[in-house]
Design an enzyme around this catalytic site. Structure first.
Site, PDB file in Angstrom:
ATOM      1  N   ARG A 232      -6.775 -44.559 -42.517  1.00  0.00           N
ATOM      2  CA  ARG A 232      -5.498 -44.507 -43.213  1.00  0.00           C
ATOM      3  C   ARG A 232      -4.393 -44.854 -42.221  1.00  0.00           C
ATOM      4  O   ARG A 232      -4.500 -44.547 -41.026  1.00  0.00           O
ATOM      5  CB  ARG A 232      -5.238 -43.110 -43.796  1.00  0.00           C
ATOM      6  CG  ARG A 232      -6.028 -42.788 -45.043  1.00  0.00           C
ATOM      7  CD  ARG A 232      -5.525 -43.574 -46.242  1.00  0.00           C
ATOM      8  NE  ARG A 232      -6.185 -43.217 -47.480  1.00  0.00           N
ATOM      9  CZ  ARG A 232      -7.272 -43.802 -47.958  1.00  0.00           C
ATOM     10  NH1 ARG A 232      -7.845 -44.777 -47.260  1.00  0.00           N
ATOM     11  NH2 ARG A 232      -7.799 -43.436 -49.105  1.00  0.00           N
ATOM     12  N   GLU A 261       2.236 -49.494 -46.763  1.00  0.00           N
ATOM     13  CA  GLU A 261       1.563 -50.658 -47.354  1.00  0.00           C
ATOM     14  C   GLU A 261       2.161 -50.958 -48.725  1.00  0.00           C
ATOM     15  O   GLU A 261       2.501 -50.042 -49.459  1.00  0.00           O
ATOM     16  CB  GLU A 261       0.063 -50.364 -47.526  1.00  0.00           C
ATOM     17  CG  GLU A 261      -0.676 -50.085 -46.247  1.00  0.00           C
ATOM     18  CD  GLU A 261      -2.121 -49.655 -46.523  1.00  0.00           C
ATOM     19  OE1 GLU A 261      -2.545 -49.666 -47.711  1.00  0.00           O
ATOM     20  OE2 GLU A 261      -2.819 -49.309 -45.571  1.00  0.00           O
ATOM     21  N   HIS A 279      -5.731 -53.966 -46.226  1.00  0.00           N
ATOM     22  CA  HIS A 279      -6.435 -52.790 -46.765  1.00  0.00           C
ATOM     23  C   HIS A 279      -7.514 -53.262 -47.749  1.00  0.00           C
ATOM     24  O   HIS A 279      -7.522 -52.892 -48.922  1.00  0.00           O
ATOM     25  CB  HIS A 279      -5.468 -51.821 -47.446  1.00  0.00           C
ATOM     26  CG  HIS A 279      -6.034 -50.433 -47.576  1.00  0.00           C
ATOM     27  ND1 HIS A 279      -5.247 -49.328 -47.707  1.00  0.00           N
ATOM     28  CD2 HIS A 279      -7.316 -49.977 -47.605  1.00  0.00           C
ATOM     29  CE1 HIS A 279      -6.009 -48.244 -47.808  1.00  0.00           C
ATOM     30  NE2 HIS A 279      -7.273 -48.625 -47.746  1.00  0.00           N
TER      31      HIS A 279
END
Length: 313
Positions: A232, A261, A279
């Protein structure tokens, strides 16, 4: 189950949307011009939230849904879901473990290879016509190096297995020693970083791991060290990481996750010693189909009164 109303916080792939809308009355929160108006209008009838790991479900949102029974999460991470609120109010929570383990482990090793061997830079070198005119700089070997893994859950074990295939020496940091692996346990993260050539981060998000990779850890990793983060964005102190990349106090980084993000810190874009991924660790057709199926299986089991396949709460 078409009479069951669910609130979706964000889009799923089309194959999942078709199935969900065939079986439930779906309200698309992310498309609402006025989200609060939508919640005020349908909130009393919502029995389930279908969410994604990065979107989660806050206590504030759940509190506005008085008949909410379950939150089904598309992803492993549940740090964006208020689990304390869910527990206190008898709301079930599920996620999608295991099905994305292999893909995330693959991308961790892929990022390590891309970063150490400078694969993106080599691609630019060829495309720009430099090959034959100047020499491509020498890069860093991966095989036989020391790999420190921060976290030894399902994905950490899968990463370790792959690194072992490269003949790497492996040690790990975790909350406790895992008796089911033969790798060396290092309870001191600074000591692990100091020992490692490559440090791969795969711990859950949340307060307990916030900025666990800080300036001291990066300093211990050193100017020849490479950081890989597939956990993360919150687990790494980005200010410290950017500073370390800028002044080359670490060699490089490979990142699949970031703070804020998808609007990541623009300073990353100017750095040549970082490989950036959107991601996308679980972003294969095979895994995303399995994740969506597990979300739907959890919802179907709940409303049929069966045991949940993958309960968190």
């Amino acid at each position: 189950m078409a009479e069951v109303e669910i609130l979706m916080t964000g889009a799923y792939p089309e194959w999942d949307m078709v199935d969900l809308e065939a079986n439930y009355r779906v309200h698309r929160l992310w498309e609402a011009a006025d989200r609060q108006e939508l919640i005020a209008r349908v909130g009393k009838d919502i029995r389930a939230i279908a969410t994604r790991g990065e979107l989660g479900a806050s206590a504030d949102l759940m509190a506005q849904l008085p008949t909410l029974e379950i939150v089904s999460c598309y992803g492993v991470g549940t740090d964006a879901i208020d689990l304390s609120y869910a527990r206190a109010n008898g709301i079930r929570v599920t996620n999608t473990p295991d099905v994305l383990t292999e893909d995330v482990a693959d991308i961790a090793i892929g990022l390590l290879l891309a970063t150490a061997r400078q694969v993106p830079q080599a691609d630019v070198f060829v495309r720009s016509g430099q090959w034959g005119s100047v020499a491509m700089p020498l890069v860093t070997r991966v095989s036989g190096k020391k790999v420190g893994i921060v976290g030894m859950g399902r994905i950490g074990k899968a990463i370790a297995k792959r690194a072992a295939g490269f003949g790497c020496d492996i040690a790990y940091f975790a909350r406790h020693e895992h008796t089911d692996v033969a790798y060396a346990y290092q309870p001191n993260l600074l000591a692990l970083a100091d020992w490692a050539d490559f440090l791969i981060v795969i711990v859950p998000g949340g307060e307990a791991t916030s900025k666990i990779i800080n300036a001291d850890v990066l300093k211990a990793l050193g100017p020849n060290g490479i950081l890989i983060n597939v956990s993360r964005g919150t687990t790494v102190d980005e200010e410290a990481l950017i500073a370390a990349l800028q002044d080359r106090s670490i060699q490089a980084a490979g990142l699949d996750v970031f703070l804020n993000e998808p609007k990541i810190d623009a300073r990353f874009l100017a750095l040549q010693n970082v490989v950036l991924q959107p991601h996308h660790g679980s972003g294969t057709v095979e895994t995303r189909k399995a994740m969506g199926q597990l979300v739907r299986d959890n919802l179907a089991a709940h409303f049929a009164g069966r045991a949940l396949p993958t309960p968190v709460v």
